[in-house]
Scaffold this motif. Sequence first.
Motif, PDB file in Angstrom:
ATOM      1  N   ASP A  72       7.797  -0.958  16.272  1.00  0.00           N
ATOM      2  CA  ASP A  72       8.100  -2.379  16.085  1.00  0.00           C
ATOM      3  C   ASP A  72       9.608  -2.514  16.281  1.00  0.00           C
ATOM      4  O   ASP A  72      10.350  -2.685  15.313  1.00  0.00           O
ATOM      5  CB  ASP A  72       7.658  -2.798  14.665  1.00  0.00           C
ATOM      6  CG  ASP A  72       7.865  -4.284  14.393  1.00  0.00           C
ATOM      7  OD1 ASP A  72       8.113  -5.039  15.355  1.00  0.00           O
ATOM      8  OD2 ASP A  72       7.792  -4.685  13.223  1.00  0.00           O
ATOM      9  N   THR A 108      10.397  -0.083  11.698  1.00  0.00           N
ATOM     10  CA  THR A 108       9.554   0.687  10.764  1.00  0.00           C
ATOM     11  C   THR A 108      10.116   2.103  10.670  1.00  0.00           C
ATOM     12  O   THR A 108      11.089   2.429  11.353  1.00  0.00           O
ATOM     13  CB  THR A 108       8.066   0.702  11.166  1.00  0.00           C
ATOM     14  OG1 THR A 108       7.957   1.239  12.489  1.00  0.00           O
ATOM     15  CG2 THR A 108       7.464  -0.694  11.109  1.00  0.00           C
ATOM     16  N   HIS A 109       9.497   2.915   9.824  1.00  0.00           N
ATOM     17  CA  HIS A 109      10.113   4.206   9.515  1.00  0.00           C
ATOM     18  C   HIS A 109       9.098   5.313   9.342  1.00  0.00           C
ATOM     19  O   HIS A 109       7.972   5.082   8.930  1.00  0.00           O
ATOM     20  CB  HIS A 109      10.925   4.108   8.218  1.00  0.00           C
ATOM     21  CG  HIS A 109      11.931   3.010   8.248  1.00  0.00           C
ATOM     22  ND1 HIS A 109      13.200   3.173   8.763  1.00  0.00           N
ATOM     23  CD2 HIS A 109      11.854   1.719   7.873  1.00  0.00           C
ATOM     24  CE1 HIS A 109      13.849   2.029   8.686  1.00  0.00           C
ATOM     25  NE2 HIS A 109      13.047   1.134   8.149  1.00  0.00           N
ATOM     26  N   GLY A 123      14.258  -0.553   4.459  1.00  0.00           N
ATOM     27  CA  GLY A 123      13.147   0.155   5.083  1.00  0.00           C
ATOM     28  C   GLY A 123      12.800   1.439   4.369  1.00  0.00           C
ATOM     29  O   GLY A 123      11.650   1.880   4.384  1.00  0.00           O
ATOM     30  N   HIS A 161       5.069   4.669   7.982  1.00  0.00           N
ATOM     31  CA  HIS A 161       4.715   3.272   7.710  1.00  0.00           C
ATOM     32  C   HIS A 161       4.936   2.466   8.991  1.00  0.00           C
ATOM     33  O   HIS A 161       6.046   2.449   9.530  1.00  0.00           O
ATOM     34  CB  HIS A 161       5.566   2.705   6.570  1.00  0.00           C
ATOM     35  CG  HIS A 161       5.479   1.218   6.456  1.00  0.00           C
ATOM     36  ND1 HIS A 161       4.269   0.559   6.418  1.00  0.00           N
ATOM     37  CD2 HIS A 161       6.432   0.258   6.407  1.00  0.00           C
ATOM     38  CE1 HIS A 161       4.486  -0.754   6.351  1.00  0.00           C
ATOM     39  NE2 HIS A 161       5.795  -0.953   6.346  1.00  0.00           N
ATOM     40  N   LEU A 162       3.872   1.824   9.488  1.00  0.00           N
ATOM     41  CA  LEU A 162       3.941   1.101  10.766  1.00  0.00           C
ATOM     42  C   LEU A 162       3.392  -0.315  10.637  1.00  0.00           C
ATOM     43  O   LEU A 162       2.614  -0.603   9.727  1.00  0.00           O
ATOM     44  CB  LEU A 162       3.145   1.854  11.843  1.00  0.00           C
ATOM     45  CG  LEU A 162       3.549   3.308  12.130  1.00  0.00           C
ATOM     46  CD1 LEU A 162       2.622   3.909  13.181  1.00  0.00           C
ATOM     47  CD2 LEU A 162       4.997   3.418  12.572  1.00  0.00           C
ATOM     48  N   HIS A 163       3.808  -1.155  11.591  1.00  0.00           N
ATOM     49  CA  HIS A 163       3.301  -2.533  11.681  1.00  0.00           C
ATOM     50  C   HIS A 163       2.547  -2.690  13.005  1.00  0.00           C
ATOM     51  O   HIS A 163       2.942  -3.507  13.831  1.00  0.00           O
ATOM     52  CB  HIS A 163       4.442  -3.556  11.701  1.00  0.00           C
ATOM     53  CG  HIS A 163       5.411  -3.481  10.569  1.00  0.00           C
ATOM     54  ND1 HIS A 163       6.725  -3.920  10.685  1.00  0.00           N
ATOM     55  CD2 HIS A 163       5.275  -3.065   9.300  1.00  0.00           C
ATOM     56  CE1 HIS A 163       7.355  -3.761   9.527  1.00  0.00           C
ATOM     57  NE2 HIS A 163       6.497  -3.233   8.668  1.00  0.00           N
TER      58      HIS A 163
END
Length: 251
Positions: free
Chosen positions: A34, A38-39, A89, A108-110
């Motif tokens: 994204d 994200t991280h 984040g 962790h993703l979107h």
Amino acid sequence: MAKHHDSAMSEQEWQTRVDLAACYRMVAHYGWDDLIFTHISARVPGPEHHFLINPYGMMFDEVTASSLVKVDLHGNKVVESDYDINPAGFTIHSAVHEAREDAKCVIHLHTNEGVAVSALEEGLMPYSQQSLFPLASLSYHAYEGVALNPDEKTRLVKDLGDTQFMILRNHGLLTCADNIPDAFLFMFIMQRACEIQLKAQATGQPLISIPTPILEGIRAQAEQVTRSAGGGLAWPGILRKLNRINPGYDQ
């Protein structure tokens, strides 16, 4: 493999850096990134609670082993770096790392599909074999707004419990594991399950769920199921693929 030049760095930390940089680049390869927002974090081997996270502003397909920033649980840099991190984040990641000794890697993703499924009242459904892996160890966290306050960290950790997969409502997906290859494979499988579910639902046809006894059997064996996922088996091939399509992550 390129070797680091910092003699103070352990071989284990360098390997973690290489694997984490590869993980960032594979997420970009699949189009799950994204932009810079994200991280993926990984704990540095050793007694200190130190973590590696992406340099803020770098695209996922540009991340290298040496550019990853080492921080403490509060997101403070513990080694001088030209790069900053996104402290907001890191909040989710620090909460999970702090609560779970086994969460050596947190992704962790979107993704579009992940956020779409997170907005469905029923969430992830047992429509595919892929869905059985996340459904064996899945939790949900209700949406509370953009910035995480300390109270929400407590609730997020409580919701996560001892699960490896989490759907953050209206927000995205999270996986954690005690190594980077498994955390990546968990995300790969959960993302696939979301994609398949949405494609199946989009037909508007009646859907067949995996029978409840099978689902309950999988849940009863959650630990064996997630342990046998085999991230380590897939990882060498993933690194070979990266060396063909986007080399340099190990610099």
